[in-house]
Design a protein around this motif. Structure first.
Motif, PDB file in Angstrom:
ATOM      1  N   GLU A  45      -5.261  39.450 -90.628  1.00 24.51           N
ATOM      2  CA  GLU A  45      -4.015  38.885 -90.120  1.00 24.51           C
ATOM      3  C   GLU A  45      -2.983  39.965 -89.848  1.00 24.51           C
ATOM      4  OE1 GLU A  45      -3.477  35.890 -89.190  1.00 24.51           O
ATOM      5  OE2 GLU A  45      -5.340  35.003 -89.900  1.00 24.51           O
ATOM      6  N   SER A  46      -3.029  41.032 -90.626  1.00 20.97           N
ATOM      7  CA  SER A  46      -2.077  42.123 -90.439  1.00 20.97           C
ATOM      8  C   SER A  46      -2.444  42.977 -89.226  1.00 20.97           C
ATOM      9  CB  SER A  46      -2.033  42.999 -91.696  1.00 20.97           C
ATOM     10  OG  SER A  46      -1.179  44.090 -91.520  1.00 20.97           O
ATOM     11  N   ALA A  47      -3.735  43.211 -89.035  1.00 20.56           N
ATOM     12  CA  ALA A  47      -4.176  44.085 -87.947  1.00 20.56           C
ATOM     13  C   ALA A  47      -4.191  43.382 -86.598  1.00 20.56           C
ATOM     14  CB  ALA A  47      -5.571  44.634 -88.253  1.00 20.56           C
ATOM     15  N   TYR A  48      -4.239  42.055 -86.607  1.00 17.60           N
ATOM     16  CA  TYR A  48      -4.302  41.303 -85.344  1.00 17.60           C
ATOM     17  C   TYR A  48      -3.199  40.246 -85.308  1.00 17.60           C
ATOM     18  CZ  TYR A  48      -8.856  43.513 -84.935  1.00 17.60           C
ATOM     19  OH  TYR A  48      -9.868  44.441 -84.842  1.00 17.60           O
ATOM     20  N   PRO A  49      -1.952  40.685 -85.164  1.00 18.32           N
ATOM     21  CA  PRO A  49      -0.843  39.725 -85.134  1.00 18.32           C
ATOM     22  C   PRO A  49      -0.861  38.902 -83.850  1.00 18.32           C
ATOM     23  CG  PRO A  49      -0.059  41.905 -84.569  1.00 18.32           C
ATOM     24  CD  PRO A  49      -1.491  42.068 -84.969  1.00 18.32           C
ATOM     25  N   HIS A  50      -0.174  37.786 -83.902  1.00 13.22           N
ATOM     26  CA  HIS A  50      -0.096  36.923 -82.725  1.00 13.22           C
ATOM     27  C   HIS A  50       0.849  37.520 -81.689  1.00 13.22           C
ATOM     28  CE1 HIS A  50       1.497  33.464 -80.369  1.00 13.22           C
ATOM     29  NE2 HIS A  50       0.220  33.134 -80.359  1.00 13.22           N
ATOM     30  N   THR A  51       0.429  37.465 -80.454  1.00 11.99           N
ATOM     31  CA  THR A  51       1.262  37.900 -79.330  1.00 11.99           C
ATOM     32  C   THR A  51       1.235  36.802 -78.270  1.00 11.99           C
ATOM     33  OG1 THR A  51      -0.609  39.059 -78.322  1.00 11.99           O
ATOM     34  CG2 THR A  51       0.857  40.354 -79.741  1.00 11.99           C
ATOM     35  N   ALA A  52       2.210  36.802 -77.395  1.00 16.54           N
ATOM     36  CA  ALA A  52       2.280  35.731 -76.401  1.00 16.54           C
ATOM     37  C   ALA A  52       2.992  36.213 -75.151  1.00 16.54           C
ATOM     38  CB  ALA A  52       2.998  34.510 -76.980  1.00 16.54           C
ATOM     39  N   VAL A  53       2.581  35.660 -74.014  1.00 14.45           N
ATOM     40  CA  VAL A  53       3.320  35.803 -72.763  1.00 14.45           C
ATOM     41  C   VAL A  53       4.291  34.635 -72.674  1.00 14.45           C
ATOM     42  CG1 VAL A  53       3.156  35.839 -70.249  1.00 14.45           C
ATOM     43  CG2 VAL A  53       1.429  36.991 -71.621  1.00 14.45           C
ATOM     44  N   LEU A  54       5.529  34.920 -72.318  1.00 12.15           N
ATOM     45  CA  LEU A  54       6.580  33.912 -72.335  1.00 12.15           C
ATOM     46  C   LEU A  54       6.950  33.452 -70.934  1.00 12.15           C
ATOM     47  CD1 LEU A  54       8.983  35.505 -74.993  1.00 12.15           C
ATOM     48  CD2 LEU A  54       7.043  33.977 -75.371  1.00 12.15           C
ATOM     49  N   GLY A  55       7.422  32.214 -70.863  1.00 15.22           N
ATOM     50  CA  GLY A  55       7.980  31.662 -69.645  1.00 15.22           C
ATOM     51  C   GLY A  55       9.231  30.877 -69.978  1.00 15.22           C
ATOM     52  N   ARG A  56      10.073  30.628 -68.967  1.00 13.26           N
ATOM     53  CA  ARG A  56      11.341  29.920 -69.203  1.00 13.26           C
ATOM     54  C   ARG A  56      11.135  28.423 -69.053  1.00 13.26           C
ATOM     55  NH1 ARG A  56      16.029  28.210 -66.410  1.00 13.26           N
ATOM     56  NH2 ARG A  56      15.051  28.672 -64.407  1.00 13.26           N
ATOM     57  N   LEU A  57      11.597  27.673 -70.072  1.00 16.32           N
ATOM     58  CA  LEU A  57      11.539  26.224 -69.975  1.00 16.32           C
ATOM     59  C   LEU A  57      12.486  25.764 -68.873  1.00 16.32           C
ATOM     60  CD1 LEU A  57      11.536  25.161 -73.740  1.00 16.32           C
ATOM     61  CD2 LEU A  57       9.600  25.585 -72.240  1.00 16.32           C
TER      62      LEU A  57
END
Length: 640
Positions: free
Chosen positions: A424-436
């Protein structure tokens, strides 16, 4: 102790504490004798372990309802670990004789108890109570469930009426149980099953009818009294039902001279395993009780409060069942533990002769009824329904404990927990964002597929601190999101060019289309969830910026916290990307990127329109051009 004494309401609390202490005392006397047998020790050691440790915890422990004393899992760990240690050294009952073997085993048990106490005190002084967070609930539940089944099966020998070797794996216990099945004693089995049925029935009754909750604590005392009465009236021992036998009367002596020196270093593994499991079991129930009653629990002080073993006892910890009974009986402070310990003291001085007539099958029934509730099958069903990965972790810990033994199962459980922490430490969550749409809020496009995205700009959020363990993963994710955005733009531009080739009017040429953005120009990192970055992360940011510079892409940062911003400034990275590319809010960064791209595209578009018009005029005017050869050397086109 001073914490609860200073606020103790004697008129309101005293009666409840006395009743709770007496209730738990009725329960702990037969239980502690049963668990001592499970630990491979004479029954009196269970009573010794329920005396001084309870006085010590009342003075030093921070939980006011926790019921400390011998428990099944710690008893099993002790029996398994010491038997394995002695076996590795060639010390067995066959080689040394039963009496000498028991003397060596008892000494090691007391040494283990003192060492576990020292480990607890040391961890308490160093404030290491936080280590419990590294064992996930799924791992602890799986290990406990597997150990509970092993504990229950190990007691069946008292039901069947014949002894089996000291093995602690499912396949080993079943093999030896059926190997000598011709020695099966139906009278012992009938007594044991009757006691189990009575105990489980009383527990069910207490759960279903709250007014009868006292029956839960009275169960062990009831079957104990019945067993003693049967021995006195019909002489069960003469009918082939083994009984406890002689119990030395009197208080335990100080065993400090026996404890040191510790010559057998093989017990270190046993000490570590008991310290981990014992504290986990204790702190779990203590935290819950502290939350219910509204007081603070110091987990590091719990470690110091569990230190014991210099008075003939073996390792102890908090008990789920006795803590629940203590709480349900209205305990308000450690005074209830003092009352319970005093009951044990009276038993050791005056009543040991009475318990000598107790059948071993009855003690085994008390153990089995106590561990049935530890088989947490409902948790496995819940994990299967909610989180398949956690269910796999639960199964690994459960099956490892069943088929590899309790010690190996514990090692496997701890290993799985550490691997989960690292993963969990080595592979944190990442995301591409968009505007609501219609808002200034930016969210994960996977969670909100309708979120608006902008050609030429990639918004990325990292949901964890960035440090040496995960910098490579974060870098790869940022590059992956950038490359995907590039590929999408190229594909859209290609399709647009094919569909509109030879079909563009002058009016369309005056409109800036999104298809004219042919590459990613900005990558914006949303840093609000990033609470910390280290030097490895800073080096990675430098590398990412250098890669983007080669592609003529600008890196921007949004909403770094003060700690992160300080690192960016001191490292020079803030100056490297420019203060105009660090924004307070993600929405500000998006506005900047879009405005910049609009200005660039407008300039390019107007320049193209001007060139197109001038070329048209050039085609209509006769400049008296020289021949093509001479024109090729002129600079008319460049000047225009």
């Amino acid at each position: 102790m001073t914490a609860w004494l200073s606020t103790y309401k004697w008129r309101s609390y005293l009666q409840n504490d006395v009743m709770a202490g007496l209730t738990v005392g009725v329960m702990i006397i037969p239980q502690s004798m049963s668990y001592a047998k499970l630990a491979g020790l004479p029954v009196e050691f269970g009573l010794y372990s329920s005396l001084m440790p309870l006085y010590a915890y009342a003075m030093f422990g921070s939980s006011r309802q926790l019921g400390v004393g011998p428990v099944a899992i710690v008893s099993l760990l002790l029996a398994t670990g010491l038997a394995h240690t002695l076996e590795n050294e060639g010390v067995t009952p066959e080689n040394t004789g039963e009496e000498e073997y028991q003397a060596i085993y008892t000494t090691l048990a007391m040494q283990t108890s003192v060492l576990v106490g020292l480990v607890y005190v040391l961890m308490g002084l160093l404030r290491l109570g936080f280590v419990t967070i590294f064992l996930s609930h799924a791992v602890v539940s799986g290990f406990t469930s597997g150990a509970a089944i092993i504990i229950g099966l190990s007691q069946l020998k008292y039901f069947f009426g014949y002894s089996i070797p000291n093995v602690k794996t499912l396949q080993g216990i079943l093999m030896y149980l059926f190997k000598d099945i011709e020695q099966f004693n139906w009278t012992t089995f009938l007594l044991g099953m009757s006691c189990v049925g009575t105990l489980l029935g009383l527990k069910k009754l207490a759960t279903k009818y709250p007014k009868l909750k006292w029956t839960r604590a009275a169960g062990p005392l009831l079957v104990t009294v019945v067993s003693i009465v049967l021995q006195a009236t019909i002489d069960m021992e003469a009918r082939g039902i083994p009984i406890v036998g002689h119990i030395p009367a009197g208080l335990p002596s100080f065993t400090g001279s026996v404890i040191f020196p510790v010559s057998n270093t093989g017990i270190i593994n046993v000490v570590i395993s008991i310290a981990i499991v014992g504290f986990m079991e204790s702190i779990a129930i203590a935290k819950k009780l502290a939350h219910v009653h509204g007081y603070e629990l110091d987990s590091s002080q719990e470690l110091a409060g569990l230190a014991s073993g210099l008075f003939g006892g073996y390792p102890v910890t908090g008990s789920f069942s006795r803590s629940a009974v203590n709480n349900d009986s209205g305990a308000h402070s450690g005074l209830s533990a003092i009352i319970t310990a005093t009951m044990v003291l009276v038993t050791l001085v005056c009543l040991t002769g009475v318990f000598e007539s107790l059948a071993l099958a009855t003690l085994a029934a008390i153990v089995i009824s106590g561990v049935v509730s530890l088989v947490d099958y409902s948790e496995a069903i819940y994990l299967w329904r909610v989180h398949k990965f956690d269910f796999s972790v639960w199964m690994c810990a459960f099956l490892g404990t069943l088929f590899l033994g309790v010690e190996m199962g514990l090692g496997l459980s701890v290993g799985i927990s550490l691997l989960l922490v690292i993963f969990e430490s080595a592979y944190p969550h990442t995301a591409v964002l968009g505007r609501l749409p219609g808002t200034h809020h930016y969210r994960n496009i996977k969670q909100y597929p309708n979120a608006e995205r902008y050609d030429g700009t990639v918004l990325i959020r990292v949901d964890a601190p960035i440090y040496f363990a995960n910098t490579q993963h974060v870098k790869e994710k940022i590059q992956k999101y950038y490359e995907r955005a590039e590929e999408k733009l190229h594909e859209e531009h290609r399709r647009h060019s094919e569909s509109n080739n030879n079909d563009e009017s002058d009016e369309n040429n005056n409109v800036i289309r999104s298809s004219e953005v042919q590459r990613v120009q900005f990558v914006v990192l949303e840093l609000s969830p990033v609470s910390h970055i280290d030097t490895s992360a800073l080096h990675t940011l430098h590398e990412i910026k250098a890669l983007f510079c080669d592609d003529n892409v600008q890196l921007c940062l949004a909403n770094p916290n003060p700690r992160v911003m300080q690192r960016l400034v001191h490292s020079g990275f803030a100056d490297e990307i420019g203060s105009d590319h660090i924004f307070v809010a993600l929405h500000d960064a998006v506005h900047y990127c879009l405005n910049h791209m609009d200005n660039v595209e407008i300039e390019k578009h107007l320049s193209q329109m001007s060139l197109n018009k001038l070329n048209e005029q050039n085609n209509d005017v006769d400049y008296g051009m020289p021949s093509s050869t001479e024109h090729s050397n002129g600079d008319l086109g460049l000047n225009v």
